[in-house]
Structure formats: structure tokens, C-alpha cells
Design a protein around this motif. Structure first.
Motif, PDB file in Angstrom:
ATOM      1  N   ARG A 192       0.842  -1.175  -0.113  1.00 16.62           N
ATOM      2  CA  ARG A 192       0.133  -0.019  -0.171  1.00 16.62           C
ATOM      3  C   ARG A 192       0.899   1.150   0.095  1.00 16.62           C
ATOM      4  O   ARG A 192       2.066   1.209   0.732  1.00 16.62           O
ATOM      5  CB  ARG A 192      -0.918  -0.199   1.196  1.00 16.62           C
ATOM      6  N   THR A 225       0.591   5.500   0.212  1.00 17.70           N
ATOM      7  CA  THR A 225      -0.179   6.366   0.838  1.00 17.70           C
ATOM      8  C   THR A 225       0.502   7.660   0.738  1.00 17.70           C
ATOM      9  O   THR A 225       1.738   8.001   1.202  1.00 17.70           O
ATOM     10  CB  THR A 225      -0.547   6.246   2.419  1.00 17.70           C
ATOM     11  N   TYR A 226      -0.074   8.804   0.074  1.00 16.33           N
ATOM     12  CA  TYR A 226       0.279  10.212  -0.101  1.00 16.33           C
ATOM     13  C   TYR A 226      -0.659  11.071  -0.012  1.00 16.33           C
ATOM     14  O   TYR A 226      -1.772  11.240  -0.475  1.00 16.33           O
ATOM     15  CB  TYR A 226       0.831  10.304  -1.723  1.00 16.33           C
ATOM     16  N   GLU A 283      -4.446  10.478  -0.485  1.00 21.15           N
ATOM     17  CA  GLU A 283      -4.490   9.344  -1.744  1.00 21.15           C
ATOM     18  C   GLU A 283      -3.655   7.953  -1.229  1.00 21.15           C
ATOM     19  O   GLU A 283      -2.780   7.985  -0.782  1.00 21.15           O
ATOM     20  CB  GLU A 283      -3.385  10.055  -2.814  1.00 21.15           C
ATOM     21  N   VAL A 284      -4.577   6.967  -1.589  1.00 19.56           N
ATOM     22  CA  VAL A 284      -4.183   5.549  -1.013  1.00 19.56           C
ATOM     23  C   VAL A 284      -4.320   4.595  -2.280  1.00 19.56           C
ATOM     24  O   VAL A 284      -5.433   4.494  -2.639  1.00 19.56           O
ATOM     25  CB  VAL A 284      -5.035   5.065   0.068  1.00 19.56           C
ATOM     26  N   CYS A 322       4.547   9.000  -6.425  1.00 22.58           N
ATOM     27  CA  CYS A 322       3.920   9.522  -5.207  1.00 22.58           C
ATOM     28  C   CYS A 322       5.149  10.716  -4.685  1.00 22.58           C
ATOM     29  O   CYS A 322       5.144  11.781  -4.491  1.00 22.58           O
ATOM     30  CB  CYS A 322       3.574   8.845  -4.229  1.00 22.58           C
TER      31      CYS A 322
END
Length: 65
Positions: free
Chosen positions: A25, A27-28, A31-32, A48
Motif C-alpha cells: 500500500r 499512501t500520499y 491518496e491511497v 508519489c
């Protein structure tokens, strides 16, 4: 999920996590991107990080040479 790496030099942190099943995963901010295989996770994490650096003004993403 186990955190593998967290990039903090951009506008928002970018986190890469891996599950016990080997899925990833990225994550930013809000945003996932989840349930990713190795290659797609590497690509997404890179996107990202680049976006985070560009938004922080640390990367010139203009159409240069």
C-alpha cells in the motif's frame, strides 16, 4: 501492515507498507493505493515521491532537455 519506508522530504509524507500476504500500500496525503503487487507498488511509490518533491518545489518537472 508493516511500514517499509516513509519519505518525508516533500510536501506531504509518502508511506510504503507491506502486508503479511506480500501486497503493498502506498499512501500520499489522502491518496491511497492498496493491494498492489511489487512492480506496481514500486511504480506508484515513485510517482508519489516525485509528485511530493515537485509540489514542495524541490524537483523541476517542467519539459526541459
Amino acid at each position: 501492515m508493516k511500514t517499509v519506508h516513509e519519505f518525508v522530504d516533500g510536501d506531504f509524507p509518502v508511506k510504503l507498507e507491506q502486508s503479511a500476504r506480500g501486497k503493498f500500500r502506498a499512501t500520499y496525503g489522502a491518496e491511497v493505493h492498496a493491494n498492489l503487487d511489487y512492480a506496481i507498488a514500486a511504480e506508484q511509490y515513485g510517482y508519489c515521491v516525485f509528485h511530493s518533491l515537485a509540489c514542495a518545489g524541490k524537483l523541476d518537472n517542467g519539459a526541459g532537455d
